[in-house]
Enzyme design. Sequence first.
Site, PDB file in Angstrom:
ATOM      1  N   ASP A 115      41.228  40.759  40.732  1.00 23.57           N
ATOM      2  CA  ASP A 115      39.690  40.381  40.544  1.00 23.57           C
ATOM      3  C   ASP A 115      39.169  40.336  39.168  1.00 23.57           C
ATOM      4  O   ASP A 115      38.200  39.521  38.972  1.00 23.57           O
ATOM      5  CB  ASP A 115      38.804  41.384  41.493  1.00 23.57           C
ATOM      6  CG  ASP A 115      39.187  41.234  43.066  1.00 23.57           C
ATOM      7  OD1 ASP A 115      39.938  40.394  43.359  1.00 23.57           O
ATOM      8  OD2 ASP A 115      38.766  42.409  43.533  1.00 23.57           O
ATOM      9  N   ASN A 157      29.444  40.060  39.010  1.00 22.27           N
ATOM     10  CA  ASN A 157      29.460  41.489  39.889  1.00 22.27           C
ATOM     11  C   ASN A 157      28.234  42.110  39.730  1.00 22.27           C
ATOM     12  O   ASN A 157      27.438  42.033  40.654  1.00 22.27           O
ATOM     13  CB  ASN A 157      30.553  41.983  39.573  1.00 22.27           C
ATOM     14  CG  ASN A 157      31.702  42.088  40.475  1.00 22.27           C
ATOM     15  OD1 ASN A 157      31.754  41.264  41.326  1.00 22.27           O
ATOM     16  ND2 ASN A 157      32.962  42.772  40.483  1.00 22.27           N
ATOM     17  N   ASP A 212      22.033  59.048  37.675  1.00 25.19           N
ATOM     18  CA  ASP A 212      23.220  58.965  36.730  1.00 25.19           C
ATOM     19  C   ASP A 212      22.708  57.370  36.351  1.00 25.19           C
ATOM     20  O   ASP A 212      23.483  56.883  35.163  1.00 25.19           O
ATOM     21  CB  ASP A 212      24.481  58.912  37.262  1.00 25.19           C
ATOM     22  CG  ASP A 212      24.868  60.328  37.415  1.00 25.19           C
ATOM     23  OD1 ASP A 212      24.326  61.141  36.744  1.00 25.19           O
ATOM     24  OD2 ASP A 212      25.979  60.520  37.895  1.00 25.19           O
TER      25      ASP A 212
END
Length: 375
Positions: A117, A216, A246
Amino acid sequence: MKILKHVINNLSFSRTTWNWHIQDPASQRLTWNKPPKSVLVIKKIRDASLLQPFKELCVYLTEENNMIVYVEKKVLEDPAIANDDNFGPVKKKFCTFREDYDDISNQIDFIICLGGDGTLLYASSLFQGSVPPVMAFHLGSLGFLTPFNFENFQSQVTQVIEGNAALVLRSRLKVKVVKEHREKMTVQNGIEENGVVSTNLEKEVGKQIMQYQVLNEVVVDRGPSSYLSNVDVFLDGHLITTVQGDGVIVSTPTGSTAYAAAAGASMIHPNVPAIMITPICPHSLSFRPIVVPAGVELKIMLSPDARNTAWVSFDGRKRQEICHGDSISITTSCYPLPSICFRDPVSDWFESLAECLHWNVRKKQNNFAVEEEEF
């Protein structure tokens, strides 16, 4: 993708008629205005298992299809390619380029990726405007975005050259990072007017603007700091939430099966026009991932009371620090990535879910034993 026809019979809202027509994703087909002549071949670097497929593909493209093949210069620096005398005549026909130095955006008709990918993400990063159609072969570790197997590459490449293939338009994110430009300067003798010893001072002298096309996701995280990240998220200018945790992931439907899925988000088919916002380990039990329309503009900034800076990356690259006063603006790009399908957008996606992510894999429940009829 969606055509909306609004017919109003008169001014009365009750008599308004909505007629919807939603295009079948399988109807998106690759069509060439003229036969393709140039192809960019992207190969995963430092993978010896890809050397032979790469050579076979390049020989097929140059000698049997008389195509102009573009290859990144560092690919040919591999000793196994550079020292192969038998491959020399083919290698001389290549056009080479260097990332961030040479602009090939107007030279390429379509792209072939050999690897996982990551090769598709890399291909996306090379084209900050319009992207040529991408054919991705599964020669990596996961292969969620690479539907083609290399065994029958000749017939599959021929179909693409002839325009006999389905397409899925993978939306990308247009990201603008605006940074307050700070120039470090030291006070003479290291002493300020009040007599306090000074270190380096920062002086704002303007703004620095950077733009990226992201396939992405955009990831904002706390970086090396041990403190929670504390960033404000705005939607079309309105503050919608403050992320304390986070970090936060802003992803496309394509990216919903990557980091976002690992962080607990739903998986969205790439034909759905949407942007997903997913918190990373939020310090709140009620903070769930959300999906917003593709047309909105998101802005992410450090909260005024944030204890530390944040860090941002784009498809895992170009990682940089975000300080107070900096901003990250995100919206859907008008330049999607046309990904060539093995079958069609729906079949390929569900097959990837099953094969790569083992979606809903479970041992089937046994049925009840057949009981004798009662008399």
